[in-house]
Design an enzyme around this catalytic site. Structure first.
Site, mmCIF file in Angstrom:
data_model
loop_
_atom_site.group_PDB
_atom_site.id
_atom_site.type_symbol
_atom_site.label_atom_id
_atom_site.label_comp_id
_atom_site.label_asym_id
_atom_site.label_seq_id
_atom_site.Cartn_x
_atom_site.Cartn_y
_atom_site.Cartn_z
ATOM 1 N N GLY A 116 0.808 -1.212 0.000
ATOM 2 C CA GLY A 116 0.000 0.000 0.000
ATOM 3 C C GLY A 116 0.843 1.264 0.000
ATOM 4 O O GLY A 116 0.414 2.308 -0.497
ATOM 5 N N GLU A 141 2.124 -8.189 -2.155
ATOM 6 C CA GLU A 141 0.892 -8.739 -1.561
ATOM 7 C C GLU A 141 0.667 -10.212 -1.889
ATOM 8 O O GLU A 141 0.137 -10.972 -1.087
ATOM 9 C CB GLU A 141 -0.326 -7.934 -2.036
ATOM 10 C CG GLU A 141 -0.453 -6.558 -1.412
ATOM 11 C CD GLU A 141 0.359 -5.486 -2.101
ATOM 12 O OE1 GLU A 141 1.216 -5.828 -2.944
ATOM 13 O OE2 GLU A 141 0.163 -4.290 -1.793
ATOM 14 N N ASP A 299 2.601 -14.963 12.976
ATOM 15 C CA ASP A 299 3.391 -15.938 13.740
ATOM 16 C C ASP A 299 4.882 -15.731 13.507
ATOM 17 O O ASP A 299 5.690 -15.848 14.431
ATOM 18 C CB ASP A 299 3.017 -17.374 13.338
ATOM 19 C CG ASP A 299 1.620 -17.759 13.800
ATOM 20 O OD1 ASP A 299 1.032 -16.995 14.594
ATOM 21 O OD2 ASP A 299 1.106 -18.815 13.373
ATOM 22 N N MET A 329 27.114 -28.741 6.691
ATOM 23 C CA MET A 329 26.362 -27.901 7.626
ATOM 24 C C MET A 329 27.261 -26.930 8.385
ATOM 25 O O MET A 329 26.941 -25.752 8.531
ATOM 26 C CB MET A 329 25.584 -28.775 8.626
ATOM 27 C CG MET A 329 24.538 -29.656 7.997
ATOM 28 S SD MET A 329 23.343 -28.741 7.009
ATOM 29 C CE MET A 329 22.374 -27.959 8.268
ATOM 30 N N ASP A 348 37.934 -28.615 12.398
ATOM 31 C CA ASP A 348 37.707 -29.960 11.855
ATOM 32 C C ASP A 348 38.880 -30.831 12.275
ATOM 33 O O ASP A 348 39.768 -30.376 13.000
ATOM 34 C CB ASP A 348 37.517 -29.899 10.322
ATOM 35 C CG ASP A 348 36.651 -31.051 9.818
ATOM 36 O OD1 ASP A 348 37.068 -32.218 9.959
ATOM 37 O OD2 ASP A 348 35.549 -30.795 9.295
ATOM 38 N N VAL A 405 29.365 -32.341 13.467
ATOM 39 C CA VAL A 405 30.216 -33.458 13.029
ATOM 40 C C VAL A 405 29.301 -34.595 12.573
ATOM 41 O O VAL A 405 28.085 -34.435 12.501
ATOM 42 C CB VAL A 405 31.174 -33.911 14.168
ATOM 43 C CG1 VAL A 405 32.096 -32.763 14.557
ATOM 44 C CG2 VAL A 405 30.408 -34.403 15.389
ATOM 45 N N GLU A 407 26.831 -37.707 12.083
ATOM 46 C CA GLU A 407 25.632 -38.077 12.863
ATOM 47 C C GLU A 407 25.887 -39.404 13.580
ATOM 48 O O GLU A 407 25.377 -40.462 13.170
ATOM 49 C CB GLU A 407 24.429 -38.153 11.908
ATOM 50 C CG GLU A 407 23.077 -38.358 12.578
ATOM 51 C CD GLU A 407 22.517 -37.100 13.228
ATOM 52 O OE1 GLU A 407 23.279 -36.163 13.501
ATOM 53 O OE2 GLU A 407 21.303 -37.096 13.486
ATOM 54 N N SER A 434 20.260 -33.981 13.418
ATOM 55 C CA SER A 434 18.898 -33.913 12.896
ATOM 56 C C SER A 434 18.015 -35.002 13.484
ATOM 57 O O SER A 434 16.797 -34.938 13.338
ATOM 58 C CB SER A 434 18.892 -33.970 11.369
ATOM 59 O OG SER A 434 19.960 -34.694 10.874
HETATM 60 P P1 NAD Z 1 29.388 -33.754 6.652
HETATM 61 O O1 NAD Z 1 29.811 -35.179 6.562
HETATM 62 O O2 NAD Z 1 29.300 -32.926 5.440
HETATM 63 O O3 NAD Z 1 30.384 -32.986 7.657
HETATM 64 C C1 NAD Z 1 30.832 -33.496 8.868
HETATM 65 C C2 NAD Z 1 32.189 -32.865 9.156
HETATM 66 O O4 NAD Z 1 32.542 -33.170 10.489
HETATM 67 C C3 NAD Z 1 33.314 -33.385 8.268
HETATM 68 O O5 NAD Z 1 34.006 -32.290 7.693
HETATM 69 C C4 NAD Z 1 34.203 -34.161 9.227
HETATM 70 O O6 NAD Z 1 35.582 -34.122 8.868
HETATM 71 C C5 NAD Z 1 33.930 -33.438 10.530
HETATM 72 N N1 NAD Z 1 34.237 -34.256 11.683
HETATM 73 C C6 NAD Z 1 33.945 -35.548 11.906
HETATM 74 N N2 NAD Z 1 34.420 -35.943 13.109
HETATM 75 C C7 NAD Z 1 35.007 -34.873 13.667
HETATM 76 C C8 NAD Z 1 35.647 -34.638 14.901
HETATM 77 N N3 NAD Z 1 35.800 -35.622 15.782
HETATM 78 N N4 NAD Z 1 36.108 -33.411 15.145
HETATM 79 C C9 NAD Z 1 35.977 -32.411 14.250
HETATM 80 N N5 NAD Z 1 35.366 -32.579 13.070
HETATM 81 C C10 NAD Z 1 34.877 -33.789 12.782
HETATM 82 O O7 NAD Z 1 28.016 -33.777 7.440
HETATM 83 P P2 NAD Z 1 26.839 -32.685 7.445
HETATM 84 O O8 NAD Z 1 25.883 -32.996 6.380
HETATM 85 O O9 NAD Z 1 27.442 -31.342 7.523
HETATM 86 O O10 NAD Z 1 26.116 -33.017 8.824
HETATM 87 C C11 NAD Z 1 26.689 -32.673 10.054
HETATM 88 C C12 NAD Z 1 25.637 -32.783 11.146
HETATM 89 O O11 NAD Z 1 24.535 -31.944 10.821
HETATM 90 C C13 NAD Z 1 25.052 -34.159 11.351
HETATM 91 O O12 NAD Z 1 24.780 -34.348 12.715
HETATM 92 C C14 NAD Z 1 23.766 -34.123 10.560
HETATM 93 O O13 NAD Z 1 22.810 -35.035 11.018
HETATM 94 C C15 NAD Z 1 23.330 -32.703 10.820
HETATM 95 N N6 NAD Z 1 22.420 -32.151 9.829
HETATM 96 C C16 NAD Z 1 22.605 -32.373 8.514
HETATM 97 C C17 NAD Z 1 21.730 -31.829 7.586
HETATM 98 C C18 NAD Z 1 21.931 -32.045 6.109
HETATM 99 O O14 NAD Z 1 21.019 -31.799 5.349
HETATM 100 N N7 NAD Z 1 23.101 -32.470 5.671
HETATM 101 C C19 NAD Z 1 20.660 -31.036 8.021
HETATM 102 C C20 NAD Z 1 20.512 -30.791 9.382
HETATM 103 C C21 NAD Z 1 21.393 -31.357 10.276
#
Ligand code: NAD
Length: 710
Positions: A116, A141, A299, A329, A348, A405, A407, A434
């Site tokens: 507006g 809008e 929200d 991530m 890392d 790091v 999962e 996640s």
């Molecule tokens: P990724 O494999 O791309 O990266 C993981 C990184 O962690 C690597 O660079 C690895 O060298 C490092 N790493 C591993 N062990 C380590 C340690 N002891 N000390 C330091 N660094 C270490 O994985 P990602 O996709 O980035 O996922 C990372 C986390 O985020 C996981 O828990 C995953 O579940 C969560 N996550 C991922 C997504 C997605 O879509 N990829 C979304 C949300 C959450």
């Protein structure tokens, strides 16, 4: 005169109207502002000593748009048709009076003018904008299920032609003042406030007329109206088809805008505005606009203002952030934090791995510089803030550490201990897991009250949501600090309680699994995928499954089964995941083979082998039935999250679903969909689905107990 607009007249007869809605950081089109504007226009028109008027604002921006809170009151008051019609047309009428009062009006656009606000400028006879690249102009809008209802759909095409005007309104694009000049939306730019005022006054004193081009005899729309030219006819035909394809006919607003421009362009201005009023009314009474305004504006604004932040805890902005894991991530989180001015220690297992994470940020920044959205010095400064390392002691000064790091609970436990060994006593430790329950991960922590979940979405730089997860022992300070950080990096938080998959992964998982279950039943894969997209979901469940990776889903499945033991309930999708993982060894997109195949250099396509694996049922369900299953299972799982206390606020559910995984915005979100459908109807449909497809469709008691959701 009303203080909402300050009115003065200078020695040369130029009136100045300064918009200054009291008690607000920016001007919104409130009913008070409207009343004041009408009075000012009358005064300008009647006072023979006044030659014309300049309209500007006392705030940093011009006018940010309509007062949407007022709009929600209008929705909720369930006004009668006549009252609603009066409301819907009130701004349009006032603006028309302004442009036909006989005196020239100039808009001095000193900053952002949206919705507006820009429509008011379009009603003025001349527009000068301050050349501030940060100012946003536009008619957005449509993003809230509405159309520009104060003359925008009629004036913009008459000013710049239909071909240029349509995309701006159908897509709700924002543009800068300099782009506005190129488009012809404004007439002049000014370098500073003094020049802005001078140029506006000069236009009036040089004899600028109070008559719009479209009110002159013989006026013709630039480039023609209706389907007068083949190219224009094409624009409307293709536009309508494109909009229908893109929106699956779930969103009435873009189509209404197209119709309004097409039909209105053939009418004289007054009749055209009347027509716009009718279309606007229709949208105002639709559930879609109400849902979108409530979730995406009301929200979202509340979440952005941190409504869920515990009271009485001092705000402590994060100066230095630690990020563990520089993968997909971690690198993304480091990037958005550095962009927000926060110093980041990116750790890392090796310095090279950490540097690679930082290099990702370089790539993202370069792309921004290349597109002219960022100056290269700024990009360099952002990158400077990210310090790659493999040395744990470098984390010592971080107020917040986020781990991203692998999962794997053991790896996560190890990094928790190592980080806590060097962190200060007040620091917060957050996990970006996640799926792994936060309370379990917190067992590795020596201070679980300062341990929290912060679930980001991929790609971090684009996804607006962060799901903040309070574990069983998470304290208020950790929650407050996590929320403050989300605000600092300009994202929107929701707050949920601990649980396997929390809220978003759990409900999104239910969606994907429902798609796989249908495949197992013999529903045609293309039907499943297309039905999902037609319902407004961004990606079909089979494609999503490939994106996530079958290997990951298999791991989650096995871990969940182990975690729950005898409480685990079989799902028909389990068998599909196992078959793809073990037997077929098609592990998804990264492996180059999943439910789809990924030919080199070509577009992905559904794997033809699906037909042999899952023979087609002789009778296929209707598209609507497939959509219903895919949507309802998500709403049901959300209702279970409410029942179990994983979610405590329906707004978190709705907002999280739209911003987190792209649940269709027309529905207002997973819970709002139940409301939109009508709880009684929804319950009956779910009972029927439970009989046909299994207990997962049986509605929870929480839902049965409620007459209506909100
Ligand atoms: P990724 O494999 O791309 O990266 C993981 C990184 O962690 C690597 O660079 C690895 O060298 C490092 N790493 C591993 N062990 C380590 C340690 N002891 N000390 C330091 N660094 C270490 O994985 P990602 O996709 O980035 O996922 C990372 C986390 O985020 C996981 O828990 C995953 O579940 C969560 N996550 C991922 C997504 C997605 O879509 N990829 C979304 C949300 C959450």
């Amino acid at each position: 005169m009303n203080e909402t607009i300050r009115y003065s007249v200078d020695a040369e007869g130029v009136a100045l109207l300064v918009l200054d809605v009291p008690g607000r950081p920016m001007n919104l089109l409130t009913p008070d502002l409207l009343t004041a504007l009408e009075a000012c226009v009358d005064r300008v028109a009647r006072d023979a000593a006044v030659r014309g008027a300049v309209v500007t604002s006392a705030k940093a921006g011009f006018v940010a748009g309509a007062d949407l809170k007022e709009l929600v009151n209008v929705f909720d008051a369930r006004l009668g048709r006549e009252e609603l019609s009066r409301y819907a047309r009130s701004f349009s009428k006032a603006f028309r009076r302004l442009e036909t009062c006989g005196k020239p009006f100039v808009a001095a656009i000193n900053g952002t003018a949206l919705g507006g606000g820009l429509e008011l400028c379009l009603a003025c006879h001349h527009r000068v904008a301050l050349d501030d690249p940060k100012a946003k102009l536009g008619l957005p809008e449509v993003r809230l299920g509405l159309l520009p209802g104060a003359g925008g759909t009629q004036r913009l095409p008459r000013l710049i032609g239909i071909e240029k005007a349509l995309p701006l309104m159908v897509e709700g694009t924002h543009f800068s003042p300099s782009r506005a000049l190129e488009l012809g939306v404004v007439d002049e730019l000014a370098a500073d406030a003094a020049e802005l005022k001078a140029k506006c006054r000069h236009w009036i004193l040089a004899g600028g007329e109070g008559l719009q081009p479209w009110d002159r005899k013989g006026y013709e729309l630039p480039g023609g109206a209706g389907a007068s030219r083949p190219a224009l006819a094409q624009t409307f035909m293709v536009g309508t088809a494109l909009v229908a394809r893109k929106t699956g006919r779930n969103y009435p607003a873009p189509v209404a805008i197209l119709s309004c421009v097409y039909e209105g362009g053939l009418l004289p201005m007054d009749a055209a505005l009347e027509l716009e009023g009718q279309y606007f009314m229709e949208l105002l009474t639709s559930r879609v606009a109400r849902n979108m305004v409530r979730t995406l504006f009301i929200d979202k604004s509340a979440a952005d203002k941190l409504v869920r932040r515990p009271k009485g805890i001092e705000k402590r902005p994060v100066v230095q952030l630690g990020v563990l894991g520089a993968g997909n991530m971690g690198a993304g989180i480091a990037h958005v934090a550095a962009l927000a001015g926060i110093d980041v220690v990116l750790l890392d297992t090796s310095l090279e791995a950490a540097q690679q994470g930082r290099a990702r940020s370089r790539g993202l920044l370069d792309a921004q510089v290349h597109r002219g959205r960022l100056r290269s010095e700024v990009a360099d400064a952002v990158l400077e803030r990210i310090r790659p390392t493999a040395t744990w002691a470098d984390l010592a000064d971080c107020e917040l550490v986020i781990e991203a790091v692998f999962e794997d609970s053991a790896v996560k436990a190890d990094v928790t201990r190592r980080a806590e060994a060097v962190l200060g006593p007040g620091a917060i430790f957050a996990s970006n897991t996640s799926t792994l329950p936060i309370s379990g991960l917190a067992e590795a922590s020596s201070r679980p009250q300062r341990f929290i979940g912060m679930h980001f979405f991929s790609p971090v730089e684009r996804m607006p949501l962060v799901e903040v997860i309070a574990g069983a022992r998470t304290g208020d300070e950790a929650l407050a600090q996590a929320l403050d950080f989300v605000q600092q990096i300009g994202k929107t938080p929701i707050v949920v309680n601990d649980n396997r998959g929390f809220y978003t992964s759990r409900v999104f998982g239910a969606y994907v699994k429902e798609g796989l279950a249908m495949l197992a039943e013999g529903v045609a894969p293309a039907l499943i995928e297309n039905a999902a997209q037609m319902a407004g979901l961004p990606v079909g469940p089979l494609a999503v499954s490939d994106e996530l990776g079958i290997d990951l889903q298999y791991r989650i499945l096995e871990e969940t089964r182990r975690g729950l033991g005898s409480a685990y309930r079989q799902h028909p999708a389990d068998e599909v995941i196992r078959r793809f993982h073990d037997g077929l060894q098609r592990h998804g997109k990264r492996a180059g083979a999943g439910f789809y195949e990924y030919p080199d250099g070509g577009r992905k396509r559904l794997w033809p082998g699906l037909a042999a694996e899952f023979p087609r049922a002789a009778e296929q369900p209707a598209v609507e039935a497939v959509q219903e299953r895919l949507l309802y299972i998500q709403s049901l799982e959300t209702a279970r999250c409410m029942e179990e206390g994983v979610l405590t606020d329906p707004a978190d559910a709705d907002l999280g679903s739209i911003l987190g995984w792209g649940f269709p915005a027309w529905s207002g979100g997973t819970l709002s969909l139940i409301d939109t459908t009508g709880t009684t109807r929804f319950l009956a449909a779910c009972e029927a689905l439970a009989t046909l497809h299994g207990e997962r469709f049986r509605p929870p008691e929480w839902l049965k107990d409620r007459d209506r959701i909100r």
